[in-house]
Design a protein around this motif. Sequence first.
Motif, short mmCIF file in Angstrom:
data_model
loop_
_atom_site.label_atom_id
_atom_site.label_comp_id
_atom_site.label_asym_id
_atom_site.label_seq_id
_atom_site.Cartn_x
_atom_site.Cartn_y
_atom_site.Cartn_z
N ILE A 13 0.84 -1.21 0.00
CA ILE A 13 0.00 0.00 0.00
C ILE A 13 0.87 1.25 0.00
O ILE A 13 0.57 2.22 -0.70
CB ILE A 13 -0.97 -0.02 1.19
N ALA A 14 1.95 1.24 0.78
CA ALA A 14 2.87 2.38 0.80
C ALA A 14 3.49 2.59 -0.58
O ALA A 14 3.65 3.74 -1.04
CB ALA A 14 3.96 2.17 1.84
N ILE A 17 0.89 4.26 -2.86
CA ILE A 17 0.73 5.69 -2.51
C ILE A 17 1.93 6.49 -3.01
O ILE A 17 1.77 7.57 -3.59
CB ILE A 17 0.53 5.85 -0.99
N MET A 18 3.14 5.96 -2.79
CA MET A 18 4.33 6.68 -3.26
C MET A 18 4.38 6.77 -4.78
O MET A 18 4.83 7.78 -5.33
CB MET A 18 5.59 6.02 -2.71
N PHE A 20 1.70 6.98 -6.73
CA PHE A 20 0.75 8.05 -7.05
C PHE A 20 1.40 9.41 -6.85
O PHE A 20 1.32 10.28 -7.73
CB PHE A 20 -0.50 7.95 -6.17
N VAL A 21 2.03 9.61 -5.72
CA VAL A 21 2.64 10.91 -5.42
C VAL A 21 3.74 11.23 -6.41
O VAL A 21 3.82 12.35 -6.93
CB VAL A 21 3.16 10.94 -3.96
N CYS A 144 10.23 3.35 -4.89
CA CYS A 144 9.17 2.44 -5.34
C CYS A 144 9.74 1.32 -6.21
O CYS A 144 9.25 0.18 -6.16
CB CYS A 144 8.10 3.20 -6.11
#
Length: 161
Positions: A13-14, A17-18, A20-21, A144
């Motif tokens: 999940i992290a 999110i990373m 996406f950012v 990532c």
Amino acid sequence: MLVLLAGIFVVHIATVIMLFVSTIANVWMVGTSNFGTATWGLWLLCNKTCQQLTVSSSDEASLKAAQAFMILSIIFSVIALVMFIVQLFTLEKGKRFYITGAIMLVCWMCILIGVSIYTARFTGRMLEFTRPHHGYCFILAWICFCFSFIISILYLVLRKK
């Protein structure tokens, strides 16, 4: 075993999110100009206001490829997360998460290609800015890259007990 599964899930999940950012935010490169600090990324060039990132016609295909591969990496990472949850509840005991691991390897390859294209074609190309350096989105993309490789290997060797 439950702790290992929860840890992999949290790291996955992290990573999503990373990704996406790092893809959405425009801080892949940072430099200073006469007007202050400027940032640019995959989509926009921001100084005091943001405008469309303009590149030469020879670099336009490279920019589109980097954008496409970063978007594909997000898509494959989300698909792998969904597949992990599905396999967690439907997979028989003793079976491995091969499909999830394979999808994460594809995500890993997309990140590698996208960030490598950006590194090769756009690092240090903004000559009107002084002291350009990499921003946090570029660094997040490489983090990532590492996380997706580790997660994919863990999925490939992980057995459901």
